[in-house]
Design an enzyme around this catalytic site. Structure first.
Site, PDB file in Angstrom:
ATOM      1  N   TYR A  33       0.826  -1.210   0.000  1.00  0.00           N
ATOM      2  CA  TYR A  33       0.000   0.000   0.000  1.00  0.00           C
ATOM      3  C   TYR A  33       0.857   1.256   0.000  1.00  0.00           C
ATOM      4  O   TYR A  33       2.073   1.194   0.191  1.00  0.00           O
ATOM      5  CB  TYR A  33      -0.945  -0.014   1.197  1.00  0.00           C
ATOM      6  CG  TYR A  33      -0.294   0.280   2.536  1.00  0.00           C
ATOM      7  CD1 TYR A  33       0.506  -0.665   3.175  1.00  0.00           C
ATOM      8  CD2 TYR A  33      -0.467   1.507   3.158  1.00  0.00           C
ATOM      9  CE1 TYR A  33       1.093  -0.395   4.396  1.00  0.00           C
ATOM     10  CE2 TYR A  33       0.124   1.790   4.390  1.00  0.00           C
ATOM     11  CZ  TYR A  33       0.899   0.833   5.001  1.00  0.00           C
ATOM     12  OH  TYR A  33       1.494   1.112   6.210  1.00  0.00           O
ATOM     13  N   ARG A 100      -8.271 -20.101  -2.896  1.00  0.00           N
ATOM     14  CA  ARG A 100      -7.235 -19.981  -1.873  1.00  0.00           C
ATOM     15  C   ARG A 100      -6.185 -21.085  -1.972  1.00  0.00           C
ATOM     16  O   ARG A 100      -6.488 -22.270  -1.889  1.00  0.00           O
ATOM     17  CB  ARG A 100      -7.859 -19.994  -0.474  1.00  0.00           C
ATOM     18  CG  ARG A 100      -6.836 -19.670   0.609  1.00  0.00           C
ATOM     19  CD  ARG A 100      -7.435 -19.660   2.009  1.00  0.00           C
ATOM     20  NE  ARG A 100      -6.410 -19.282   2.983  1.00  0.00           N
ATOM     21  CZ  ARG A 100      -5.458 -20.093   3.432  1.00  0.00           C
ATOM     22  NH1 ARG A 100      -5.400 -21.346   2.996  1.00  0.00           N
ATOM     23  NH2 ARG A 100      -4.561 -19.671   4.298  1.00  0.00           N
ATOM     24  N   HIS A 102      -1.616 -21.130  -1.216  1.00  0.00           N
ATOM     25  CA  HIS A 102      -0.440 -20.298  -0.965  1.00  0.00           C
ATOM     26  C   HIS A 102       0.269 -19.941  -2.271  1.00  0.00           C
ATOM     27  O   HIS A 102       0.711 -18.818  -2.461  1.00  0.00           O
ATOM     28  CB  HIS A 102       0.543 -20.999  -0.024  1.00  0.00           C
ATOM     29  CG  HIS A 102       0.065 -21.056   1.397  1.00  0.00           C
ATOM     30  ND1 HIS A 102      -1.107 -21.667   1.766  1.00  0.00           N
ATOM     31  CD2 HIS A 102       0.605 -20.557   2.531  1.00  0.00           C
ATOM     32  CE1 HIS A 102      -1.278 -21.543   3.071  1.00  0.00           C
ATOM     33  NE2 HIS A 102      -0.249 -20.878   3.562  1.00  0.00           N
ATOM     34  N   LYS A 147       6.423  -2.023   2.008  1.00  0.00           N
ATOM     35  CA  LYS A 147       5.220  -1.414   2.614  1.00  0.00           C
ATOM     36  C   LYS A 147       4.054  -2.392   2.465  1.00  0.00           C
ATOM     37  O   LYS A 147       3.138  -2.213   1.654  1.00  0.00           O
ATOM     38  CB  LYS A 147       4.928  -0.043   1.990  1.00  0.00           C
ATOM     39  CG  LYS A 147       4.094   0.848   2.879  1.00  0.00           C
ATOM     40  CD  LYS A 147       4.191   2.285   2.476  1.00  0.00           C
ATOM     41  CE  LYS A 147       3.156   3.176   3.136  1.00  0.00           C
ATOM     42  NZ  LYS A 147       3.187   3.202   4.593  1.00  0.00           N
ATOM     43  N   GLU A 180      11.943   2.162  14.576  1.00  0.00           N
ATOM     44  CA  GLU A 180      11.031   3.201  14.072  1.00  0.00           C
ATOM     45  C   GLU A 180       9.734   3.116  14.863  1.00  0.00           C
ATOM     46  O   GLU A 180       9.621   2.317  15.796  1.00  0.00           O
ATOM     47  CB  GLU A 180      10.766   3.019  12.570  1.00  0.00           C
ATOM     48  CG  GLU A 180      10.099   1.693  12.220  1.00  0.00           C
ATOM     49  CD  GLU A 180       9.813   1.525  10.729  1.00  0.00           C
ATOM     50  OE1 GLU A 180       9.662   2.518  10.008  1.00  0.00           O
ATOM     51  OE2 GLU A 180       9.738   0.350  10.301  1.00  0.00           O
ATOM     52  N   LEU A 205      10.825   0.942   7.436  1.00  0.00           N
ATOM     53  CA  LEU A 205      10.242   1.420   6.198  1.00  0.00           C
ATOM     54  C   LEU A 205      10.907   2.768   5.876  1.00  0.00           C
ATOM     55  O   LEU A 205      10.939   3.659   6.729  1.00  0.00           O
ATOM     56  CB  LEU A 205       8.736   1.627   6.340  1.00  0.00           C
ATOM     57  CG  LEU A 205       8.118   2.124   5.026  1.00  0.00           C
ATOM     58  CD1 LEU A 205       7.980   0.968   4.039  1.00  0.00           C
ATOM     59  CD2 LEU A 205       6.798   2.804   5.248  1.00  0.00           C
TER      60      LEU A 205
END
Ligand code: PMP
Length: 288
Positions: A33, A100, A102, A147, A180, A205
């Site tokens: 994202y 579904r 993996h 991210k 962080e 990040l």
């Protein structure tokens, strides 16, 4: 006016059920994202955000959902349709929809969702007084540079911080290093007066705001070192602050219930907060 979202090629009211049950983002957190702010109808640091998005996508073996040019156009269109001058865009790309399993097929198309909400930047009093931070063990994985939408340790830490009356959790690794925040980068001005933040790498990040603030600090002639700092060094620091797209440069004046230095936002923090706000076209309550 109902908020408008963008979901896989369509602009829809945000309340529209639009995500497939077998979206890999939903079932595996297989997605990435970005959070981008807009001020005065302009998307800030868009290239830096889209560069990072491309890096995150590559790291999870996901092709871009659209060309970069098409993505920019749709972000601008979504901002326009939501009629917000100060807004925060949330953009999420998942690895697609499939039964579904993996393992996934190379040709699987990614899913793109973008939402917009009114920006809620720190209040003038938060900027003036600073905020509280709680330190907690860093329980995240070994690729925090991606991210990823898999944010379970981050949300648990942030919730614990909120329950303790704190704005943010600062995450501490087994060596006592502050990596962080749960959703921001961490900074101190150390006892020698050097501005410090954790270096880039898999432990953090790389914040877009972090990059911009490093540039502003260097332009201001402030001594800067991208060098890790420990919790012990935080306790001896002259100043502390955090940065993120939505928190801007926010003074940290209390950590684990103890004041940072004299408990007031420091001079370097105030200067950088003012420079950063000015650069974004936002009024700064904290002046340098
Ligand atoms: N670290 C983490 C873990 C974050 O979630 C964020 C904000 N998403 C940041 C740092 C700050 O990044 P940025 O300045 O790009 O908002």
């Amino acid at each position: 006016m109902a908020r408008i979202a963008y979901v896989d090629g369509r602009f829809v009211p945000i309340s529209t059920p639009a995500i497939a049950i077998e979206d890999r983002g939903l079932q595996f957190a297989h997605g990435v994202y970005e959070v981008i702010k807009a001020v005065g109808g302009r998307l800030l640091d868009l290239d830096r955000h889209l560069d990072r998005l491309e890096r995150s996508l590559a790291a999870i073996d996901c092709p871009p959902p659209t060309s970069r040019a098409a993505l920019v156009l749709l972000l601008e269109e979504l901002l326009r349709r939501n009629r917000l001058a100060e807004a925060v865009l949330y953009l999420q790309v998942s690895r697609g929809t499939a039964p579904r399993n993996h393992v996934w097929a190379d040709g699987l198309e990614p899913n793109l969702v973008v939402t917009v909400r009114p920006a809620r930047f720190p209040t003038p009093s938060e900027q003036r007084e600073g905020v509280r931070v709680l330190t907690l063990p860093d329980e995240r994985w070994a690729r925090c540079d991606i991210k990823s939408i898999a944010l379970l340790p981050n949300v648990l830490a942030k919730q614990r911080a909120a329950a303790a009356g704190c704005r943010e959790a600062w995450l501490v690794d087994p060596d006592g290093v502050v990596t962080e925040g749960a959703s921001s980068n961490a900074w101190i001005v150390d006892r020698e007066g050097v501005l410090r933040t954790h270096p880039l790498g898999p432990a953090i990040l790389g914040g877009v705001t972090r990059d911009v603030v490093l540039e502003l600090a260097r332009a201001e002639g402030i001594a800067v070192a991208e060098r890790p700092f420990t919790l012990e060094e935080v306790r001896a620091a002259r100043e502390a602050f955090l940065t993120s797209t939505t928190s801007l440069v926010l003074p940290v004046t209390e950590i684990d219930g103890r004041p940072v230095a004299n408990g007031r936002p420091g001079e370097t923090t105030r200067r950088l907060a003012a420079r950063y706000a000015g650069r974004c076209g936002l009024a700064a309550a904290v002046t340098g």
